[in-house]
Design an enzyme around this catalytic site. Structure first.
Site, PDB file in Angstrom:
ATOM      1  N   GLU A  74       0.833  -1.196   0.000  1.00 56.24           N
ATOM      2  CA  GLU A  74       0.000   0.000   0.000  1.00 56.24           C
ATOM      3  C   GLU A  74       0.877   1.260   0.000  1.00 56.24           C
ATOM      4  OE1 GLU A  74      -3.700   1.724   2.767  1.00 56.24           O
ATOM      5  OE2 GLU A  74      -2.442   0.070   3.475  1.00 56.24           O
TER       6      GLU A  74
ATOM      7  N   TYR B 145     -17.064 -59.506  -6.243  1.00 60.38           N
ATOM      8  CA  TYR B 145     -18.470 -59.108  -6.247  1.00 60.38           C
ATOM      9  C   TYR B 145     -19.300 -60.126  -5.465  1.00 60.38           C
ATOM     10  CZ  TYR B 145     -22.856 -57.219  -8.047  1.00 60.38           C
ATOM     11  OH  TYR B 145     -24.102 -56.636  -8.165  1.00 60.38           O
TER      12      TYR B 145
ATOM     13  N   CYS C 121      -5.638  -3.291   2.222  1.00 62.79           N
ATOM     14  CA  CYS C 121      -5.410  -3.344   3.671  1.00 62.79           C
ATOM     15  C   CYS C 121      -6.685  -3.487   4.486  1.00 62.79           C
ATOM     16  CB  CYS C 121      -4.609  -2.119   4.091  1.00 62.79           C
ATOM     17  SG  CYS C 121      -3.826  -2.334   5.725  1.00 62.79           S
TER      18      CYS C 121
ATOM     19  N   LYS D 131      -9.282   2.434  -2.251  1.00 61.17           N
ATOM     20  CA  LYS D 131      -9.568   1.784  -0.973  1.00 61.17           C
ATOM     21  C   LYS D 131     -10.996   2.095  -0.548  1.00 61.17           C
ATOM     22  CE  LYS D 131      -7.295   1.114   3.523  1.00 61.17           C
ATOM     23  NZ  LYS D 131      -6.073   1.447   4.285  1.00 61.17           N
TER      24      LYS D 131
ATOM     25  N   SER E 222      -8.309 -61.887   8.803  1.00 61.12           N
ATOM     26  CA  SER E 222      -7.330 -62.555   7.941  1.00 61.12           C
ATOM     27  C   SER E 222      -5.904 -62.401   8.437  1.00 61.12           C
ATOM     28  CB  SER E 222      -7.424 -61.979   6.527  1.00 61.12           C
ATOM     29  OG  SER E 222      -7.024 -60.609   6.531  1.00 61.12           O
ATOM     30  N   GLY E 223      -5.684 -61.457   9.362  1.00 62.33           N
ATOM     31  CA  GLY E 223      -4.321 -61.122   9.745  1.00 62.33           C
ATOM     32  C   GLY E 223      -3.746 -60.013   8.891  1.00 62.33           C
TER      33      GLY E 223
ATOM     34  N   LYS F  92     -19.578 -52.375  -9.023  1.00 62.29           N
ATOM     35  CA  LYS F  92     -19.409 -52.836  -7.637  1.00 62.29           C
ATOM     36  C   LYS F  92     -19.709 -51.700  -6.656  1.00 62.29           C
ATOM     37  CE  LYS F  92     -15.886 -56.275  -8.839  1.00 62.29           C
ATOM     38  NZ  LYS F  92     -14.465 -56.678  -8.695  1.00 62.29           N
TER      39      LYS F  92
ATOM     40  N   LEU G 161      -4.302 -55.841   7.148  1.00 63.67           N
ATOM     41  CA  LEU G 161      -4.563 -54.506   7.682  1.00 63.67           C
ATOM     42  C   LEU G 161      -6.047 -54.172   7.760  1.00 63.67           C
ATOM     43  CD1 LEU G 161      -1.763 -52.402   5.946  1.00 63.67           C
ATOM     44  CD2 LEU G 161      -2.076 -52.698   8.405  1.00 63.67           C
ATOM     45  N   ASP G 162      -6.790 -54.433   6.686  1.00 67.40           N
ATOM     46  CA  ASP G 162      -8.185 -54.008   6.639  1.00 67.40           C
ATOM     47  C   ASP G 162      -9.037 -54.698   7.702  1.00 67.40           C
ATOM     48  OD1 ASP G 162      -7.619 -52.307   4.581  1.00 67.40           O
ATOM     49  OD2 ASP G 162      -8.397 -53.603   2.997  1.00 67.40           O
ATOM     50  N   SER G 163      -8.905 -56.013   7.811  1.00 70.36           N
ATOM     51  CA  SER G 163      -9.711 -56.723   8.809  1.00 70.36           C
ATOM     52  C   SER G 163      -9.271 -56.358  10.226  1.00 70.36           C
ATOM     53  CB  SER G 163      -9.629 -58.237   8.592  1.00 70.36           C
ATOM     54  OG  SER G 163      -8.314 -58.722   8.783  1.00 70.36           O
TER      55      SER G 163
ATOM     56  N   ASN H 104     -12.063 -66.211  -6.517  1.00 70.43           N
ATOM     57  CA  ASN H 104     -13.339 -65.677  -6.063  1.00 70.43           C
ATOM     58  C   ASN H 104     -14.191 -66.709  -5.338  1.00 70.43           C
ATOM     59  OD1 ASN H 104     -12.674 -63.212  -7.081  1.00 70.43           O
ATOM     60  ND2 ASN H 104     -13.942 -63.341  -8.913  1.00 70.43           N
TER      61      ASN H 104
END
Length: 639
Positions: free
Chosen positions: A46, A473, A170, A115, A352-353, A597, A355-357, A436
């Site tokens: 300014e 699926y 400003c 301004k 399953s052992g 899906k 990560l997700d489960s 599957n």
């Protein structure tokens, strides 16, 4: 710049109060420096042509005339520079003095923004010298040029779509209704603020928060240039605080009490995409606004912008821990509500052992604790078959025991073998039917066990698997409530790690750490020498790449070529361009072909800004063509 990026600069020159020639030379030098850095726009503080602290000298004709004379020299110096420039100067218009931002390029004055809000309190007494700016633009003459004067001005780049500039000065930002609000609603995507905000204790943090929040509210870029070195210190000190923000994120910030320039690359295409997505951002063509056109050369530059390779995961430990706790709470609260609503006091989780489960079980335990239910009413089922290894089996059993849930083992080898005999499937043919068939048998077991105990099957599939369709699926694709449905794989790992770091049991921590160290695998193919032979990331690609692709495609609607460019920056030391392009093609192919899906996934809580629920964030026909996206991918050349 390509892909909707523009490089902008905020500059604080060292000035001399009331020495317009000296100040003009500093501005000119910085403009040339910005051009060398290939900036498309630069913003100065300014009243930087005179100095903000001139006081009653602003009423002296000699100062005002000198300022205009030096402006003329600055305009001449700007010829041939591909740079939109904004400077602050006092300007007399129709017998009144205004505090203005003058916008120019290549020797042409594009417009002058006065301004709006003139502070006259505490240390500020601008009303002593300056008039409040007019809104509706009028035509005035300055240095032989006709130009626009008024606050309702927008400067629109004809060569870079979406690059539209609006400005304020400003105090305008500190007012309850800043002009930038109406600028944004009229179409401005980048705001400038030429400022002379003095420094007091704690003011810098408030100033930064103000700029960040305004850029977030308006979904815009915000370039803030503050006065600094050289301003009079008779009563005040000016920090030269420069900020460049984009949609709530500070992209660049100067060191206070330093003169110089800060740069940032703003993504105006991303800003426009966000506005398009948000139906409450009601943009209108305000006829009171005047749009002034200018042109910037479209350049191909190496971006000076940090691209986070793991956008779903906060970098700082403290932020990451906070995020993990919040996500676990959202997941558990979602499940808690569903259990309470259905009067269900039992849950069934396939373990399953992996990560997700593991995460699904941890969330289920937390939900049961919230409801005051016995953890023994959680039936954790391990279903070993052809691909199960000792490591994952033992981890699954130990995890369940450490958490105090009920462990049940159902070996499905015989049932799957019988089913294969029934359908004449060669058990040595490890094709998609072989894989599957196991997944669907496991889901059948879980559903039947849930019927037996009046329980609810808790889904384990995550967001990354949904994006790629990496689920069978009506197999692991199906459950009665999917707690991980909007958690990407890269974040699943950190959630489990957070649980390990914060749990009180050393045994539980150790088993969680070993699960984290286990390769991601569906374990549907027999192991080799006792080790996992089927590694998911060898088949579909690294999840950290796919999560990156997913984030930028879903969150900001980036096209494939732009995602490829960003990924090469983010992963330049980890993956080659050939590898990135290979898996990007794979991502788009799978994303389009696997929508069917996602169209029928179970309920599950949204935890972040990206989700794929067909009832919420993502509604896409299952038979949409991917031709446009694949065609763009084929045009990409690896340099």
């Amino acid at each position: 710049m390509k892909d909707g990026f523009i490089r902008v600069a905020a500059a604080t020159p060292e000035i001399e109060v009331a020495d317009c020639e000296y100040n003009r030379k500093q501005v000119e030098r910085m403009m040339r420096e910005a051009c060398e850095r290939q900036a498309s726009m630069i913003v100065f503080p300014e009243l930087c042509m005179t100095g903000y602290t001139c006081g009653d000298l602003f009423l002296q004709d000699l100062l005002l005339k000198s300022c205009v004379d030096e402006l003329n020299k600055l305009l001449e110096a700007s010829r041939g520079l591909d740079l939109l420039s904004v400077i602050g100067m006092p300007l007399e218009v129709n017998g009144k003095l205004y505090n203005t931002a003058l916008v120019f390029k290549d020797g042409q004055i594009l417009g002058i923004v006065p301004k709006t809000f003139i502070p006259n309190y505490a240390e500020f007494y601008e009303a002593r010298h300056f008039e409040r700016g007019i809104k509706s633009p009028i035509r005035i003459k300055l240095l032989g040029q006709e130009t626009w004067f008024g606050t309702q001005l927008l400067f629109e780049c004809t060569s870079i779509p979406g690059f539209v500039v609006g400005g304020e000065i400003c105090e305008d930002l500190w007012a309850p209704n800043p002009p930038s609000i109406s600028h944004a609603l009229a179409g401005a995507t980048v705001m400038f603020n030429i400022s002379a905000s003095d420094e007091t204790t704690g003011k810098d943090a408030y100033r930064k928060a103000l700029v960040e929040s305004q850029s977030a509210r308006l979904i815009c870029g915000y370039v803030y240039a503050g006065a600094g070195e050289g301003e009079s210190t008779t009563d005040l000190v000016f920090p030269g605080h420069n900020l460049i923000c984009e949609n709530g994120t500070c992209m660049a910030e100067s060191k206070k009490f330093d003169t110089g320039i800060v740069y940032a690359d703003l993504d105006v295409a991303r800003l426009n995409g966000e506005r398009r997505r948000m139906t409450t951002f009601i943009q209108n063509e305000d006829k009171a606004y005047v749009r002034v056109a200018f042109e910037n050369e479209v350049k191909t530059l190496e971006l000076e912008r940090y691209i986070d390779p793991r956008p779903f995961v906060p970098q700082e430990d403290q932020d990451r821990a906070k995020r993990c706790e919040q996500i676990l709470s959202i997941q558990a609260m979602g499940l808690k509500k569903r259990l309470a609503h259905t009067h269900c006091q039992n849950a069934v989780v396939g373990i399953s052992g992996g990560l997700d489960s593991t995460l699904a079980l941890l969330v289920t335990v937390r939900a049961f604790d919230m409801l005051g239910l016995d953890r023994k009413q959680i039936m954790a089922v391990t279903m070993p078959c052809f691909g199960t290894t000792d490591r994952t089996y033992n981890n699954a059993c130990q995890l369940v025991n450490e958490l105090g849930a009920k462990l049940m083992e159902v070996n499905i080898r015989e049932a799957v073998s019988l089913h294969f005999r029934d359908i004449d499937q060669d058990i040595n043919n490890h094709d998609v039917t072989f894989e599957n068939g196991q997944a669907r048998e496991r889901t059948q077991v879980l559903m039947d066990l849930a019927n037996q105990c009046g329980g609810m099957v808790i889904g384990t599939g995550d967001l990354s698997e949904l994006a790629l369709g990496w689920a069978t699926y009506n197999g692991d694709h199906m459950s009665m409530y999917g707690v991980n449905a909007s958690v990407p794989k890269t974040l699943v790992r950190h959630l489990v790690r957070y649980y390990a770091d914060t749990c009180t049991s050393e045994n539980l921590k150790n088993v969680l750490l070993d699960i984290l160290d286990t390769p991601v695998s569906p374990e549907l193919i027999p192991p080799k020498e006792g080790e996992i032979s089927q590694k998911t990331e060898d088949l579909v690609g690294p999840y950290e790449l796919h999560d990156f692709f997913l984030y930028h495609m879903m969150r900001f609607a980036c096209p494939p070529a732009k995602i490829y460019r960003l990924a090469n920056m983010a992963f330049k030391d980890e993956y080659s361009p050939e590898t990135i392009l290979k898996w990007l093609k794979n991502f788009y192919h799978r994303f389009f072909t696997q929508q069917f899906k996602r169209s029928c996934v179970p309920d599950g809580p949204k935890v972040g800004s990206v989700a794929l629920s067909p009832r919420g964030d993502w509604r896409m026909p299952s038979d949409a063509s991917a031709r446009l996206w694949k065609a763009e991918l084929e045009k990409i050349t690896i340099e």
